[in-house]
Structures are given as C-alpha cells and as structure tokens.
Design a protein around this motif. Sequence first.
Motif, PDB file in Angstrom:
ATOM      1  N   MET A  12      13.396 -16.448  14.785  1.00 33.04           N
ATOM      2  CA  MET A  12      12.890 -15.119  14.817  1.00 33.04           C
ATOM      3  C   MET A  12      13.987 -14.383  15.280  1.00 33.04           C
ATOM      4  N   GLY A  13      13.928 -13.179  14.628  1.00 31.57           N
ATOM      5  CA  GLY A  13      14.856 -12.275  14.933  1.00 31.57           C
ATOM      6  C   GLY A  13      14.586 -11.262  16.268  1.00 31.57           C
ATOM      7  N   ARG A  14      15.180 -10.402  16.800  1.00 30.18           N
ATOM      8  CA  ARG A  14      14.696  -9.713  17.957  1.00 30.18           C
ATOM      9  C   ARG A  14      13.761  -8.563  17.432  1.00 30.18           C
ATOM     10  N   ALA A  15      13.988  -8.053  16.260  1.00 28.95           N
ATOM     11  CA  ALA A  15      12.794  -6.890  15.790  1.00 28.95           C
ATOM     12  C   ALA A  15      11.345  -7.784  15.531  1.00 28.95           C
ATOM     13  N   ALA A  16      11.603  -9.118  15.092  1.00 24.75           N
ATOM     14  CA  ALA A  16      10.121  -9.655  14.832  1.00 24.75           C
ATOM     15  C   ALA A  16       9.518 -10.060  16.232  1.00 24.75           C
ATOM     16  N   GLU A  17      10.449 -10.496  17.012  1.00 25.39           N
ATOM     17  CA  GLU A  17       9.935 -11.016  18.407  1.00 25.39           C
ATOM     18  C   GLU A  17       9.357  -9.631  19.290  1.00 25.39           C
ATOM     19  N   GLU A  18       9.915  -8.208  19.122  1.00 24.28           N
ATOM     20  CA  GLU A  18       9.602  -7.373  19.513  1.00 24.28           C
ATOM     21  C   GLU A  18       7.865  -6.549  19.064  1.00 24.28           C
ATOM     22  N   GLU A  19       8.130  -6.788  17.693  1.00 21.93           N
ATOM     23  CA  GLU A  19       6.688  -6.595  16.960  1.00 21.93           C
ATOM     24  C   GLU A  19       5.698  -7.423  17.395  1.00 21.93           C
ATOM     25  N   ASP A  20       5.829  -8.756  17.459  1.00 22.87           N
ATOM     26  CA  ASP A  20       4.940  -9.620  18.107  1.00 22.87           C
ATOM     27  C   ASP A  20       4.421  -9.291  19.632  1.00 22.87           C
ATOM     28  N   ALA A  21       5.581  -9.028  20.172  1.00 25.46           N
ATOM     29  CA  ALA A  21       5.098  -8.537  21.632  1.00 25.46           C
ATOM     30  C   ALA A  21       4.388  -7.300  21.761  1.00 25.46           C
ATOM     31  N   THR A  22       4.728  -6.284  20.868  1.00 21.95           N
ATOM     32  CA  THR A  22       3.919  -5.115  20.833  1.00 21.95           C
ATOM     33  C   THR A  22       2.509  -5.337  20.352  1.00 21.95           C
ATOM     34  N   ASP A  23       2.328  -6.377  19.272  1.00 24.76           N
ATOM     35  CA  ASP A  23       1.233  -6.427  18.792  1.00 24.76           C
ATOM     36  C   ASP A  23       0.113  -7.066  19.749  1.00 24.76           C
ATOM     37  N   GLU A  24       0.839  -8.040  20.658  1.00 29.50           N
ATOM     38  CA  GLU A  24       0.100  -8.853  21.721  1.00 29.50           C
ATOM     39  C   GLU A  24      -0.378  -7.737  22.787  1.00 29.50           C
ATOM     40  N   LEU A  25       0.694  -6.866  23.137  1.00 25.78           N
ATOM     41  CA  LEU A  25       0.330  -5.902  24.222  1.00 25.78           C
ATOM     42  C   LEU A  25      -0.762  -4.912  23.745  1.00 25.78           C
ATOM     43  N   THR A  30      -3.309  -5.403  21.666  1.00 28.34           N
ATOM     44  CA  THR A  30      -4.469  -6.223  21.533  1.00 28.34           C
ATOM     45  C   THR A  30      -4.885  -6.546  22.863  1.00 28.34           C
ATOM     46  N   LEU A  31      -4.142  -6.866  24.136  1.00 29.13           N
ATOM     47  CA  LEU A  31      -4.487  -7.105  25.330  1.00 29.13           C
ATOM     48  C   LEU A  31      -5.055  -5.816  25.904  1.00 29.13           C
ATOM     49  N   LEU A  32      -4.232  -4.924  25.735  1.00 29.38           N
ATOM     50  CA  LEU A  32      -4.506  -3.349  26.389  1.00 29.38           C
ATOM     51  C   LEU A  32      -6.109  -3.070  25.767  1.00 29.38           C
ATOM     52  N   LEU A  33      -6.037  -2.994  24.403  1.00 22.83           N
ATOM     53  CA  LEU A  33      -7.125  -2.136  23.896  1.00 22.83           C
ATOM     54  C   LEU A  33      -8.685  -3.374  23.818  1.00 22.83           C
ATOM     55  N   ASP A  34      -8.364  -4.567  23.789  1.00 24.91           N
ATOM     56  CA  ASP A  34      -9.514  -5.595  23.435  1.00 24.91           C
ATOM     57  C   ASP A  34      -9.947  -6.321  24.653  1.00 24.91           C
ATOM     58  N   ASP A  35      -8.866  -6.221  25.642  1.00 28.84           N
ATOM     59  CA  ASP A  35      -9.368  -6.922  26.932  1.00 28.84           C
ATOM     60  C   ASP A  35      -9.297  -6.183  28.137  1.00 28.84           C
ATOM     61  N   LEU A  36      -8.227  -5.468  28.425  1.00 31.29           N
ATOM     62  CA  LEU A  36      -7.944  -4.722  29.659  1.00 31.29           C
ATOM     63  C   LEU A  36      -9.097  -3.480  29.482  1.00 31.29           C
TER      64      LEU A  36
END
Length: 185
Positions: free
Chosen positions: A1-14, A16-22
């Motif tokens: 997985m490339g850097r751009a895809a990793e950044e997108e995954d990390a951004t999506d996870e953050l 979700t964590l921020l809006l749906d959990d925190l």
Amino acid sequence: MGRAAEEEDATDELVTLLLDDLGPALQWYRDEVARTLGLSPGEVLCLEVCRRHGSMSSGRLGERLGLTRSAVAKMLRRLEEAGHVARLSSPDHEQEIEVEVRPHPARDAVLDAQRRALRRSLREMVGNQALHGRKHAVAATAVAGLATVVFGRARAMADATIERRLLADRRRAREAGSPTPWWAR
C-alpha cells in the motif's frame, strides 16, 4: 500500500474515531457534569473555557463558544447570578466586558472530583498502552492537532451559516421591495 493510501486510511480512521466515538463520549460526559451541577452543557463549557484560558472578553468567549453576543450576555447573566463568574469592565475597551471565573465551593468540589476520577482512568489507560515518554508526546500532539482542526472546521461552518443568513436577509428585503440599509451594502 502506498503512502497516499495509508494517509487516506489513517485520515478516515481519525474522522470516524473523532466524530463517532470521541465526540459523543465528550458530549455525554459534559451533559452529565452539567446535570450534576444544575447547569446547562453550554454553561459548563463556558466555565471550562474561562478556567483554562483565564479572564477574557465576552466577545472572545462568544467566539470560542460559537455563540452570539446576545446569547453570551444571557448566559453570563445567569452564571453571575449563581455566583460562578464575575463580569467586569474592560480596562482597555470601554464597551467590552471581561469575564472571570469566581471560586464556587460546590461547583469546584464536583469538578475536582470528576477530574480526579477521569485522571485515574486515564492514568490506567496510559499505563496499559505504554503512553509515556515519546509515545505520550506523539499522542498529546495528535490530540492537540485534532482539537485545532475541529475548532477550525466549526468556525468555518459558523462563518458560512452567518453569511448564508445575511444573504437570505438581503434577498428577502429585495423581494419585499425594501431598500438595502447602508450597513448591508
């Protein structure tokens, strides 16, 4: 997985964590603290902002809370009557009010107890996750950065809402045949 895809995954996870959990967890926590104190969540947030940042102008407080001057004035009046804050004349600006949190034994005891309990829980999490040293700095930097980003988005949304309201008011005035006042041109 490339850097751009990793950044997108990390951004999506953050997001979700921020809006749906925190976000909901913090709101629920604030609601319960407010209920315990007999205050509204907005009033508790007002007190927290003043406690953290020290005395500040009512205008700056309204900006931090995302409230109009009128809403801030009403809230401060209630908080002052209950002995939580003092509204003082600003030494710099004649028409500005400075807000200062006052000691309030009952409120302070509840808030101190809540902070101690939360601190114990977080200390346990820090130990379990080994979030000390460099890991702590990374986690703290991430949380501070998230708060800055969320505050910036909230400000942008509030500004857009104000702009939409002004444009709608102007449109209604034009449609009604009312002349546009000098201050709205």
